[in-house]
Design a protein around this motif. Structure first.
Motif, PDB file in Angstrom:
ATOM      1  N   GLN A   1      43.970  -0.943 -14.805  1.00 25.42           N
ATOM      2  CA  GLN A   1      43.896   0.269 -15.615  1.00 25.42           C
ATOM      3  C   GLN A   1      43.788  -0.067 -17.102  1.00 25.42           C
ATOM      4  O   GLN A   1      42.920   0.460 -17.805  1.00 25.42           O
ATOM      5  N   GLN A   2      44.647  -0.971 -17.583  1.00 25.33           N
ATOM      6  CA  GLN A   2      44.613  -1.317 -19.004  1.00 25.33           C
ATOM      7  C   GLN A   2      43.320  -2.038 -19.373  1.00 25.33           C
ATOM      8  O   GLN A   2      42.768  -1.821 -20.452  1.00 25.33           O
ATOM      9  N   ALA A   3      42.830  -2.895 -18.472  1.00 23.19           N
ATOM     10  CA  ALA A   3      41.582  -3.605 -18.745  1.00 23.19           C
ATOM     11  C   ALA A   3      40.411  -2.633 -18.812  1.00 23.19           C
ATOM     12  O   ALA A   3      39.535  -2.745 -19.676  1.00 23.19           O
ATOM     13  N   SER A   4      40.396  -1.657 -17.894  1.00 21.97           N
ATOM     14  CA  SER A   4      39.336  -0.654 -17.896  1.00 21.97           C
ATOM     15  C   SER A   4      39.369   0.163 -19.179  1.00 21.97           C
ATOM     16  O   SER A   4      38.336   0.422 -19.801  1.00 21.97           O
ATOM     17  N   GLU A   5      40.560   0.563 -19.598  1.00 24.67           N
ATOM     18  CA  GLU A   5      40.695   1.329 -20.835  1.00 24.67           C
ATOM     19  C   GLU A   5      40.287   0.503 -22.059  1.00 24.67           C
ATOM     20  O   GLU A   5      39.839   1.057 -23.070  1.00 24.67           O
ATOM     21  N   ALA A   6      40.417  -0.811 -21.957  1.00 23.09           N
ATOM     22  CA  ALA A   6      40.029  -1.686 -23.064  1.00 23.09           C
ATOM     23  C   ALA A   6      38.533  -1.969 -23.087  1.00 23.09           C
ATOM     24  O   ALA A   6      38.035  -2.564 -24.045  1.00 23.09           O
ATOM     25  N   GLY A   7      37.824  -1.566 -22.026  1.00 26.94           N
ATOM     26  CA  GLY A   7      36.378  -1.744 -22.013  1.00 26.94           C
ATOM     27  C   GLY A   7      35.844  -2.696 -20.967  1.00 26.94           C
ATOM     28  O   GLY A   7      34.638  -2.943 -20.906  1.00 26.94           O
ATOM     29  N   ALA A   8      36.716  -3.260 -20.119  1.00 26.47           N
ATOM     30  CA  ALA A   8      36.241  -4.155 -19.060  1.00 26.47           C
ATOM     31  C   ALA A   8      35.328  -3.399 -18.113  1.00 26.47           C
ATOM     32  O   ALA A   8      35.547  -2.221 -17.820  1.00 26.47           O
ATOM     33  N   VAL A   9      34.289  -4.081 -17.634  1.00 26.82           N
ATOM     34  CA  VAL A   9      33.313  -3.420 -16.774  1.00 26.82           C
ATOM     35  C   VAL A   9      33.416  -3.845 -15.311  1.00 26.82           C
ATOM     36  O   VAL A   9      32.920  -3.150 -14.428  1.00 26.82           O
ATOM     37  N   ASP A  10      34.020  -4.983 -15.054  1.00 27.50           N
ATOM     38  CA  ASP A  10      34.216  -5.375 -13.660  1.00 27.50           C
ATOM     39  C   ASP A  10      35.475  -6.228 -13.521  1.00 27.50           C
ATOM     40  O   ASP A  10      36.102  -6.611 -14.511  1.00 27.50           O
ATOM     41  N   ALA A  11      35.854  -6.499 -12.265  1.00 24.82           N
ATOM     42  CA  ALA A  11      37.124  -7.163 -12.011  1.00 24.82           C
ATOM     43  C   ALA A  11      37.066  -7.953 -10.708  1.00 24.82           C
ATOM     44  O   ALA A  11      36.337  -7.596  -9.779  1.00 24.82           O
ATOM     45  N   HIS A  12      37.851  -9.020 -10.677  1.00 21.07           N
ATOM     46  CA  HIS A  12      38.022  -9.830  -9.475  1.00 21.07           C
ATOM     47  C   HIS A  12      39.488 -10.241  -9.395  1.00 21.07           C
ATOM     48  O   HIS A  12      40.250 -10.082 -10.350  1.00 21.07           O
ATOM     49  N   TYR A  13      39.888 -10.794  -8.259  1.00 22.77           N
ATOM     50  CA  TYR A  13      41.243 -11.331  -8.156  1.00 22.77           C
ATOM     51  C   TYR A  13      41.212 -12.606  -7.328  1.00 22.77           C
ATOM     52  O   TYR A  13      40.273 -12.857  -6.555  1.00 22.77           O
ATOM     53  N   VAL A  14      42.237 -13.429  -7.497  1.00 23.39           N
ATOM     54  CA  VAL A  14      42.366 -14.680  -6.754  1.00 23.39           C
ATOM     55  C   VAL A  14      43.819 -14.826  -6.314  1.00 23.39           C
ATOM     56  O   VAL A  14      44.740 -14.722  -7.133  1.00 23.39           O
ATOM     57  N   LEU A  15      44.009 -15.047  -5.023  1.00 24.87           N
ATOM     58  CA  LEU A  15      45.348 -15.310  -4.494  1.00 24.87           C
ATOM     59  C   LEU A  15      45.804 -16.695  -4.954  1.00 24.87           C
ATOM     60  O   LEU A  15      44.996 -17.606  -5.119  1.00 24.87           O
ATOM     61  N   LEU A  16      47.093 -16.855  -5.168  1.00 25.63           N
ATOM     62  CA  LEU A  16      47.657 -18.127  -5.592  1.00 25.63           C
ATOM     63  C   LEU A  16      47.160 -19.276  -4.720  1.00 25.63           C
ATOM     64  O   LEU A  16      47.219 -19.220  -3.496  1.00 25.63           O
ATOM     65  N   ARG A  17      46.658 -20.319  -5.376  1.00 18.07           N
ATOM     66  CA  ARG A  17      46.173 -21.510  -4.689  1.00 18.07           C
ATOM     67  C   ARG A  17      47.088 -22.687  -5.034  1.00 18.07           C
ATOM     68  O   ARG A  17      47.380 -22.923  -6.199  1.00 18.07           O
ATOM     69  N   LEU A  18      47.513 -23.448  -4.001  1.00 24.28           N
ATOM     70  CA  LEU A  18      48.445 -24.554  -4.220  1.00 24.28           C
ATOM     71  C   LEU A  18      47.932 -25.841  -3.572  1.00 24.28           C
ATOM     72  O   LEU A  18      48.535 -26.369  -2.644  1.00 24.28           O
ATOM     73  N   PRO A  19      46.828 -26.392  -4.054  1.00 24.08           N
ATOM     74  CA  PRO A  19      46.311 -27.618  -3.461  1.00 24.08           C
ATOM     75  C   PRO A  19      47.114 -28.854  -3.885  1.00 24.08           C
ATOM     76  O   PRO A  19      47.630 -28.930  -4.996  1.00 24.08           O
ATOM     77  N   LEU A  20      47.236 -29.811  -2.975  1.00 27.34           N
ATOM     78  CA  LEU A  20      47.795 -31.133  -3.252  1.00 27.34           C
ATOM     79  C   LEU A  20      49.095 -31.060  -4.054  1.00 27.34           C
ATOM     80  O   LEU A  20      50.042 -30.421  -3.629  1.00 27.34           O
ATOM     81  N   GLU A  21      49.143 -31.708  -5.238  1.00 27.90           N
ATOM     82  CA  GLU A  21      50.400 -31.783  -5.993  1.00 27.90           C
ATOM     83  C   GLU A  21      50.843 -30.453  -6.577  1.00 27.90           C
ATOM     84  O   GLU A  21      51.985 -30.331  -7.036  1.00 27.90           O
ATOM     85  N   VAL A  22      49.991 -29.445  -6.588  1.00 32.86           N
ATOM     86  CA  VAL A  22      50.376 -28.169  -7.192  1.00 32.86           C
ATOM     87  C   VAL A  22      51.485 -27.497  -6.383  1.00 32.86           C
ATOM     88  O   VAL A  22      52.367 -26.837  -6.946  1.00 32.86           O
ATOM     89  N   ALA A  23      51.470 -27.670  -5.067  1.00 29.45           N
ATOM     90  CA  ALA A  23      52.468 -27.012  -4.214  1.00 29.45           C
ATOM     91  C   ALA A  23      53.898 -27.411  -4.570  1.00 29.45           C
ATOM     92  O   ALA A  23      54.742 -26.532  -4.834  1.00 29.45           O
ATOM     93  N   PRO A  24      54.246 -28.703  -4.595  1.00 31.65           N
ATOM     94  CA  PRO A  24      55.637 -29.043  -4.959  1.00 31.65           C
ATOM     95  C   PRO A  24      55.988 -28.688  -6.395  1.00 31.65           C
ATOM     96  O   PRO A  24      57.131 -28.328  -6.685  1.00 31.65           O
ATOM     97  N   LEU A  25      55.018 -28.765  -7.307  1.00 30.90           N
ATOM     98  CA  LEU A  25      55.285 -28.389  -8.696  1.00 30.90           C
ATOM     99  C   LEU A  25      55.608 -26.902  -8.800  1.00 30.90           C
ATOM    100  O   LEU A  25      56.542 -26.494  -9.505  1.00 30.90           O
TER     101      LEU A  25
END
Length: 364
Positions: free
Chosen positions: A255-279
């Motif tokens: 909502q805030q992005a649209s009100e600021a002028g954004a024209v499109d949107a995407h999302y990404v679920l949290l990714r935890l490859p290799l060493e990122v998972a324990p960190l």
């Protein structure tokens, strides 16, 4: 296991060895640390304050190529290796292992800058065999991380792309992109640029530890407004979506992005490859101990029972009931906010090699 005190302004709580090193360092309580008031709990004090070191490197090539079906580009440029933003979830952290550094604190503090990026790019674009296609900036590490203010490598790359009339897509979580707003506006007038601002939460308290040196959520929203007002097509990426921690912010971000002028949107679920998972789990258990088990349980349900599933067409969105509910929420919110109403395509029609870059001397 002793309790670790975070380093102020850094995302990772540790600096464990990379997976390629033969030896491993582990914290343990040898009885010499200070104890709590009950005389039982030992605490590993904060690591020494870590300054950011930047090593200049001479790149032999600058355009990287990929064949992933999950993303809409097949070539990219990363002016920097490592990222001072310190986002604990960053999927690029494991790449520091190839430099014999830790994906933990080393990734945030031991940076590499490709000082000759613009020069090499000009040579690559000038090759007769080169065929123009959109280049992505920020596919791995952020092109507008804090050291860009001093080094200006991203700005020099954009200047080359402008000289060649070459299209570029930029993804960042830094409001400092507005420093190049005049150049970007000029490129946008020829349909050569798009910008995506990554915003995962509107909660400043979460953002302060989740991505400690990135711009605040409010500053990023203001950057969307300024870019949009300057005629630069701008979108928002809600990333990463962390179930039971920041997913409640999805609709408000859109909502805030649209009100600021954004024209499109995407999302990404949290990714935890290799060493990122324990960190990430180390960070989660320290900052949100009461939510940690629930967050990881939901994430595993969206990853086929695992911490991470790297399969193409699944790694960005996840699978299962919760992943589908998340996708439905996002789609419905985009409809309400009039986002993703039309498809944008950057143009390669105006691509040209400046006369100064021609390898052959002029006849006259």
């Amino acid at each position: 296991m002793p309790r670790i005190t975070p380093v102020k302004g850094r995302g990772s709580l540790s600096n464990h060895n990379s997976r390629f090193e033969a030896l491993r360092r582990d914290h343990f309580d040898d009885g010499w640390q200070d104890h709590g008031s009950d005389g039982c709990e030992s605490t590993v004090g904060p690591l020494p304050r870590l300054s950011t070191t930047v090593s200049m490197e001479a790149a032999r090539s600058i355009i990287s190529h990929n064949s992933s079906p999950d993303i809409q580009f097949d070539q990219s440029i990363n002016p920097y290796r490592g990222c001072e933003h310190g986002c604990i979830y960053c999927y690029a952290r494991p790449t520091h292992a190839y430099l014999n550094h830790s994906p933990g604190l080393d990734f945030e503090t031991r940076l590499y800058a490709k000082g000759n990026a613009a020069e090499i790019l000009r040579k690559e674009l000038s090759r007769p065999a080169y065929r123009p296609a959109m280049i992505a900036l920020g596919s791995n590490t952020d092109p507008y991380q804090p050291i860009e203010r001093r080094l200006g490598i991203t700005a020099s790359v954009l200047q080359v792309l402008d000289d060649f009339n070459h299209p570029v897509g930029i993804t960042t979580k830094s409001a400092s992109i507005v420093r190049d707003i005049d150049l970007l506006s000029r490129m946008a007038s020829r349909n050569l640029v798009r910008v995506f601002m990554s915003i995962g939460t509107l909660d400043r308290d979460i953002a302060r530890t989740l991505e400690p040196r990135a711009s605040t959520p409010g500053a990023r929203m203001e950057a969307i407004r300024r870019l949009s007002d300057a005629g630069i097509p701008t979108g928002v990426i809600v990333a990463p979506v962390i179930p039971a921690l920041n997913d409640h912010d999805i609709e408000n971000i859109l909502q805030q992005a649209s009100e600021a002028g954004a024209v499109d949107a995407h999302y990404v679920l949290l990714r935890l490859p290799l060493e990122v998972a324990p960190l990430f789990e180390e960070w989660l258990n320290h900052h949100y101990p009461l939510k940690a088990a629930h967050v990881m349980s939901l994430l595993r349900q969206m990853r086929g029972g695992k911490t991470y599933d790297p399969a193409f067409r699944q790694r960005m969105r996840g699978t299962g009931v919760f992943a589908e509910l998340l996708a439905q929420r996002f789609r419905k919110a985009c409809v309400r906010m009039a986002l993703n109403q039309r498809r944008f395509s950057l143009s390669t029609a105006a691509f040209k090699r400046p006369q100064s870059s021609a390898p052959q001397l002029s006849l006259f």
